[in-house]
Design an enzyme around this catalytic site. Sequence first.
Site, PDB file in Angstrom:
ATOM      1  N   ARG A 166       1.133  -1.171  -0.282  1.00  0.00           N
ATOM      2  CA  ARG A 166       0.241  -0.081  -0.061  1.00  0.00           C
ATOM      3  C   ARG A 166       0.527   1.667  -0.028  1.00  0.00           C
ATOM      4  O   ARG A 166       0.868   1.930   0.868  1.00  0.00           O
ATOM      5  CB  ARG A 166      -1.006   0.436   1.296  1.00  0.00           C
ATOM      6  CG  ARG A 166      -1.669  -1.430   0.818  1.00  0.00           C
ATOM      7  CD  ARG A 166      -3.401  -1.214   0.301  1.00  0.00           C
ATOM      8  NE  ARG A 166      -3.501  -2.384   0.244  1.00  0.00           N
ATOM      9  CZ  ARG A 166      -3.499  -3.666   0.214  1.00  0.00           C
ATOM     10  NH1 ARG A 166      -2.223  -3.628  -0.857  1.00  0.00           N
ATOM     11  NH2 ARG A 166      -4.091  -4.624  -0.235  1.00  0.00           N
ATOM     12  N   SER A 303     -11.133  -0.645   3.232  1.00  0.00           N
ATOM     13  CA  SER A 303      -9.779  -1.150   4.217  1.00  0.00           C
ATOM     14  C   SER A 303     -10.023   0.031   5.212  1.00  0.00           C
ATOM     15  O   SER A 303      -8.897   1.159   4.580  1.00  0.00           O
ATOM     16  CB  SER A 303      -8.863  -1.843   3.991  1.00  0.00           C
ATOM     17  OG  SER A 303      -8.942  -3.144   3.142  1.00  0.00           O
ATOM     18  N   GLU A 404      -5.210   3.570   6.125  1.00  0.00           N
ATOM     19  CA  GLU A 404      -4.796   3.532   5.197  1.00  0.00           C
ATOM     20  C   GLU A 404      -5.340   4.862   4.334  1.00  0.00           C
ATOM     21  O   GLU A 404      -4.756   5.216   3.318  1.00  0.00           O
ATOM     22  CB  GLU A 404      -5.910   1.965   4.584  1.00  0.00           C
ATOM     23  CG  GLU A 404      -4.627   1.829   2.740  1.00  0.00           C
ATOM     24  CD  GLU A 404      -5.238   0.567   2.488  1.00  0.00           C
ATOM     25  OE1 GLU A 404      -6.326   0.320   1.323  1.00  0.00           O
ATOM     26  OE2 GLU A 404      -5.554  -0.761   3.321  1.00  0.00           O
TER      27      GLU A 404
END
Length: 413
Positions: A166, A303, A404
């Site tokens: 990520r 998420s 995130e």
Amino acid sequence: MTSFADITTIGVGGHIARFIEPTSRVGVIEAVEDADSKGLPLCVIGGGSNLLVADTPFNGVVVRDARRTITVPDEAAPVENGERIVHVNAEAGCNWDDFVAFTVELGLEGVEGLSGIPGTVGASVVQNIGAYGQEVASVVESVEAWDRQEKRTVDIPAADMGFGYRMSMLKSSMYKAPATPSDEFFPTPRYVVLSVTFALRHSATGTVGYGQLANALGVEVGDRMATTAIRDAVLYVRAAKGMLEDAGRYENPAMAGTKRADQIAIARSAQAQHIATSADTNGTESAPNPPLEPAYDRHSCGSFFMNPILTADAAARLPEDAPRFAATLPDGTPGIKTSAAWLIDHAGFHKGFKIADDARASLSTLHTLALTNRGGASAADVAALAARVQDGVEAAFGVRLVPEPVVVGLDLR
């Protein structure tokens, strides 16, 4: 006046002083340069799926690239041995799932496992999106970007993108520490993506690279299946976990034209069917044409927390049954990745958790990793829920979860 609530998947955020949608490459660069030259806060937004912005007005410039062209520089017909790399270029503003649908329709393999991820092509490489055994980093050839510091366009080969879990060097330019914004480039990276060139393989089949996906298809991990079947299965699995965006958001005038009409129709039909099935399962009579409004589990950033990557010592302090996977720490040394969803659930925050009975934000009723707007929530409501989860997980396991999404105007360190 457009607000972040209008253009983000979680549906919260304050009004925007100036919202621009350039329709040309030069227009994107000029919009960014104009904001930078005036010292104005700048937010270059994609699909708004990875963004949580405060409720206060954003007194700056928001740029959303309106260019959505996909081109195939190579001849797409397969060569005799059937092993042909096909380069596909997509402008940064192209809807990501539209791009995936295009490649699958063209008979290309490489991104079918990334179906259903909301956002744009430009955002995909900033975040290095990944799911179901695939990561965008594995198929990127190069990224064309505007360098805000050097005031020039650059072509960045994949090897120089600093891809990680990520993460990319684009995203890292926005932070000086985890969840701590950079003093210079935030909430927009130093490099603004203009287009991405992908290297895909000419094949009507793809590899099933994830256990949950293999179960849905009734095959084994590593088996090859039609990319169309893999895409359908990914969309089904994501829908079951509430990890597809609400198709109804495209009725908002601020979202008009940002996604292919045929893909919106498919999503609306699938979403309505899923709502009807859920209602029937719960013993509730469903209407012949159920509305999309009850799909609050889709009103999220996806998420919300990254899966922590820990040192061996830190991982050893977790309970024995905590998930553990080999990973690489940001400094390049070996580490162990665990599951944020597992930590959240085992810290006592179960599906549907709310701070209070009348709270307008909650964990998804389908997946503990998603924080959702249940209708009328504010950014402050979502942030309060996130902080409660962070504090609880840290108290239980000594691990501080890192958001995130890009979090603007709120402190979730």
